[in-house]
Scaffold this active site. Structure first.
Site, mmCIF file in Angstrom:
data_model
loop_
_atom_site.group_PDB
_atom_site.id
_atom_site.type_symbol
_atom_site.label_atom_id
_atom_site.label_comp_id
_atom_site.label_asym_id
_atom_site.label_seq_id
_atom_site.Cartn_x
_atom_site.Cartn_y
_atom_site.Cartn_z
ATOM 1 N N LYS A 256 0.848 -1.199 0.000
ATOM 2 C CA LYS A 256 0.000 0.000 0.000
ATOM 3 C C LYS A 256 0.886 1.253 0.000
ATOM 4 O O LYS A 256 2.075 1.171 -0.205
ATOM 5 C CB LYS A 256 -0.950 -0.042 1.197
HETATM 6 C C1 LIG Z 1 -4.874 -4.798 0.939
HETATM 7 C C2 LIG Z 1 -6.310 -4.682 1.111
HETATM 8 C C3 LIG Z 1 -6.939 -5.147 2.267
HETATM 9 C C4 LIG Z 1 -6.218 -5.925 3.340
HETATM 10 O O1 LIG Z 1 -5.261 -5.179 4.021
HETATM 11 P P1 LIG Z 1 -4.360 -5.909 5.135
HETATM 12 O O2 LIG Z 1 -3.757 -4.770 5.897
HETATM 13 O O3 LIG Z 1 -3.328 -6.693 4.385
HETATM 14 O O4 LIG Z 1 -5.224 -6.751 5.959
HETATM 15 C C5 LIG Z 1 -8.296 -4.946 2.399
HETATM 16 N N1 LIG Z 1 -9.017 -4.331 1.446
HETATM 17 C C6 LIG Z 1 -8.443 -3.870 0.311
HETATM 18 C C7 LIG Z 1 -9.280 -3.161 -0.705
HETATM 19 C C8 LIG Z 1 -7.076 -4.047 0.101
HETATM 20 O O5 LIG Z 1 -6.538 -3.611 -1.042
#
Ligand SMILES: *Cc1c(COP(=O)(O)O)cnc(C)c1O
Length: 393
Positions: free
Chosen positions: A188
């Protein structure tokens, strides 16, 4: 004979970390307080200020924050929750954790996001919540969704996992939802290794999420430690008020998060610059459609995706193969959760998810990360132009 230059592999994503993060970690190690404590508190305060929302509650991931969000919103057995299929599978999974049923809705092709219309088509008598996603960082058009949900008494949860630094109508995304969740996974925009956050304007939901993430203990471990130091008295026995979880973030993670949050504007500007370079470099090619800012907001380009239309010289798989041959990892576009074995046999009440399936089959994500350099960007552009059949590209 001259040797071929050795070209490095280009990843689709790479976190931007430096000395400052290393120093912040070293300080926490030296302090001796590694678990959730003062750094988590500081990170939460900085994050809520930056996202213009009253309360921020750190969690171990966005997925666990989603679970907490559904619990504080009172969603459980017998409830339906509308969620776009075109997204990471964490959202329907979290709905399933609380015993509710995910009902998949379609998305609009332009943004890859759910809209008031696609959500309306998926409503049932039992719909109690909607999870909207700012897919790949592209802000969802929340106001019409808010209006629809308010009319039916439906809670709006925003999965802004990808969208820190994106804006909706001039403000950070997430401010218009009842509760919003964020991710700090290395894929992210900001990272803490693993980690997440829940934000809300509601003091009661924030307080309950804070307790739930720590076994629903009446006194947090950090406060317990502090009070016993100050008073050196017997503190009252802690009470476990309901069945909770261990979804805490560590101070190690939060210390990195504080530094990363300070880099947010810089990171978003750089990603937007890279996206603009791709669009300029690929101008004039037939059959490619690039994701761009919607009319009501700006994206952080967490994912710079393009759709390979039938007018292009090859299909998505063909284009991915050309990129792979040039050492470039692209990623197949966003997944469709309803097609996964985990959901295929469940009753998810879906209507047709035609846009979802089309986008999932035809999109791919190009490399965008802070330190992507000119040579690498040009290599991506030249490879796509070659795949389009341009001679000499
Ligand atoms: C990456 C992602 C998640 C999960 O995030 P984590 O921190 O890895 O649990 C949830 N929703 C979306 C849309 C994502 O892109």
């Amino acid at each position: 004979m001259t040797a071929e230059p050795v070209l490095g592999r280009i990843n689709v994503m790479k976190p931007w970390l430096g000395e400052e993060e290393a120093r912040a970690l070293a300080e926490v190690v030296a302090s001796g307080w590694l678990a959730q404590g003062p750094k988590v508190k500081e990170f939460e305060a900085g994050f809520s200020a930056a996202m213009e929302v009253r309360h921020a509650v750190a969690a171990s991931s966005c997925t666990t924050a989603l679970h907490l969000a559904l619990v504080v919103a009172g969603i459980g057995t017998g409830d339906d929750v509308v969620v776009p299929s075109l997204s990471f599978i964490a959202a329907p999974n979290a709905v399933t954790y609380v015993g509710a049923r995910p009902v998949f809705c379609d998305v609009e092709p332009a943004t890859g996001n759910a809209t008031a219309e696609t959500i309306r088509a998926a409503l049932t008598m039992d719909t109690r919540a909607v999870i909207v996603v700012d897919q790949g960082g592209v802000p969802v058009d929340l106001d019409p969704i808010r209006e629809l949900c308010d009319r039916h008494g439906i809670t709006v949860i925003e999965d802004a996992a990808c969208a820190v630094g994106s804006q909706y109508k001039g403000r950070p995304v997430g401010t218009g939802a009842d509760v919003t969740v964020w991710s700090f996974h290395p894929g992210k925009i900001l990272t803490t290794g693993e980690g997440g956050m829940l934000t809300t304007h509601r003091a009661d939901w924030a307080a309950r999420a804070r307790t739930l993430r720590e076994h629903s203990r009446s006194v947090s471990a950090a406060d317990h430690h502090r009070s016993s130091l100050l008073a050196s008295l017997q503190s009252p026995p802690e009470v476990y008020v309901e069945i909770g979880f261990d979804y805490r973030m560590t101070d190690l993670q939060a210390a990195v998060g504080i530094v990363q949050l300070g880099r947010l504007a810089q990171v978003v500007n750089r990603r937007r610059e890279i996206a603009a370079r791709y669009v300029a470099g690929l101008a004039g090619l037939r059959g490619l459609r690039f994701i761009s800012d919607p009319p009501y907001g700006t994206t952080n380009f967490q994912s710079f995706w393009l759709e390979v239309l039938p007018a292009f010289a090859t299909d998505r798989e063909g284009l991915m193969a050309c990129l792979a041959a040039a050492g470039i990892s692209a990623q197949r576009g966003i997944m469709a959760a309803h097609r996964q074995p985990a959901y295929r046999w469940r009753d998810t009440g879906n209507a047709g998810l035609l846009n979802t399936e089309r986008l999932s089959d035809r999109t791919l994500i190009l490399p965008v990360f802070h330190e992507l350099d000119d040579e690498e960007m040009n290599r991506v552009i030249v490879s796509i132009r070659a795949a389009a059949g341009e001679v000499g590209a």
